[in-house]
Design a protein around this motif. Structure first.
Motif, PDB file in Angstrom:
ATOM      1  N   LYS A  51      -6.017   4.503   5.231  1.00  0.00           N
ATOM      2  CA  LYS A  51      -5.101   4.496   4.010  1.00  0.00           C
ATOM      3  C   LYS A  51      -4.946   5.319   2.936  1.00  0.00           C
ATOM      4  O   LYS A  51      -3.987   5.699   2.565  1.00  0.00           O
ATOM      5  CB  LYS A  51      -5.661   2.906   3.362  1.00  0.00           C
ATOM      6  N   PHE A  52      -6.190   5.898   2.675  1.00  0.00           N
ATOM      7  CA  PHE A  52      -6.108   6.982   1.560  1.00  0.00           C
ATOM      8  C   PHE A  52      -5.391   8.133   2.255  1.00  0.00           C
ATOM      9  O   PHE A  52      -4.490   8.745   1.299  1.00  0.00           O
ATOM     10  CB  PHE A  52      -7.626   7.337   1.401  1.00  0.00           C
ATOM     11  N   TYR A  53      -5.590   8.579   3.215  1.00  0.00           N
ATOM     12  CA  TYR A  53      -5.100   9.775   4.018  1.00  0.00           C
ATOM     13  C   TYR A  53      -3.412   9.365   3.996  1.00  0.00           C
ATOM     14  O   TYR A  53      -2.665  10.105   3.516  1.00  0.00           O
ATOM     15  CB  TYR A  53      -5.411  10.138   5.410  1.00  0.00           C
ATOM     16  N   LEU A  54      -3.040   8.369   4.346  1.00  0.00           N
ATOM     17  CA  LEU A  54      -1.545   7.996   4.550  1.00  0.00           C
ATOM     18  C   LEU A  54      -0.843   7.975   3.141  1.00  0.00           C
ATOM     19  O   LEU A  54       0.173   8.367   3.136  1.00  0.00           O
ATOM     20  CB  LEU A  54      -1.462   6.771   5.266  1.00  0.00           C
ATOM     21  N   GLU A  55      -1.610   7.516   2.161  1.00  0.00           N
ATOM     22  CA  GLU A  55      -1.205   7.361   0.785  1.00  0.00           C
ATOM     23  C   GLU A  55      -0.999   8.700   0.084  1.00  0.00           C
ATOM     24  O   GLU A  55      -0.090   8.781  -0.839  1.00  0.00           O
ATOM     25  CB  GLU A  55      -1.684   6.228   0.001  1.00  0.00           C
ATOM     26  N   ALA A  56      -2.142   9.162   0.146  1.00  0.00           N
ATOM     27  CA  ALA A  56      -2.280  10.560  -0.579  1.00  0.00           C
ATOM     28  C   ALA A  56      -1.692  11.796  -0.180  1.00  0.00           C
ATOM     29  O   ALA A  56      -1.291  12.493  -0.834  1.00  0.00           O
ATOM     30  CB  ALA A  56      -3.647  10.715  -1.163  1.00  0.00           C
ATOM     31  N   VAL A  57      -1.748  11.738   1.412  1.00  0.00           N
ATOM     32  CA  VAL A  57      -1.293  13.011   1.928  1.00  0.00           C
ATOM     33  C   VAL A  57      -0.080  13.017   2.522  1.00  0.00           C
ATOM     34  O   VAL A  57       0.631  14.083   2.844  1.00  0.00           O
ATOM     35  CB  VAL A  57      -2.233  13.536   2.779  1.00  0.00           C
TER      36      VAL A  57
END
Length: 142
Positions: free
Chosen positions: A72-78
């Motif tokens: 989730k972090f990767y998809l939202e931030a990157v």
């Protein structure tokens, strides 16, 4: 007159001999198949043992819940744009079978839908189906 010299009897004798030879060969092949199946079963067990002895990479020691948060972090931030967001899931899913299964079967990863003019109806339906009963967050991109 001898019956042995009759062409029909000769043909029948030959047919029976051919059948007996085929049945013998069938038995030999079935015996060989049993041997091969047994060897394959033993080899599968051996491969399973060897795989179990392999060191587990640190990323694979993470509990699924933490890995999901990292996704989730990767998809939202990157992956800020619509195309990146969609492509990011494909990239993550291509890493391993575990990651693919997690991506495809985690409704929370599919509840954010970023739509642009290139989106197809099929893509939208896929997102809705994979989001299961999750509430949807739909972003429209120009």
């Amino acid at each position: 007159m001898r019956f042995d010299s009759n062409p029909a009897t000769d043909e029948l004798r030959q047919a029976r001999a051919a059948l007996a030879a085929l049945e013998t060969r069938e038995k030999e092949l079935l015996d060989e198949l049993c041997i091969v199946r047994d060897a394959a079963r033993r080899q599968r067990s051996r491969v399973k043992e060897l795989v179990a002895r392999l060191p587990i990479g640190p990323i694979n020691r993470l509990p699924s819940e933490l890995l999901l948060q990292a996704f989730k972090f990767y998809l939202e931030a990157v992956c800020p744009t619509c195309d990146d967001f969609h492509h990011g899931k494909r990239i993550l899913a291509s890493v391993s079978r575990r990651w693919r299964d997690m991506i495809l079967h985690s409704p929370s990863l599919w509840s954010t839908i970023r739509v642009n003019s290139y989106w197809s109806e099929a893509c939208a339906k896929t997102y809705v189906a994979r989001s299961s009963q999750s509430l949807l967050d739909i972003d429209f991109w120009h």
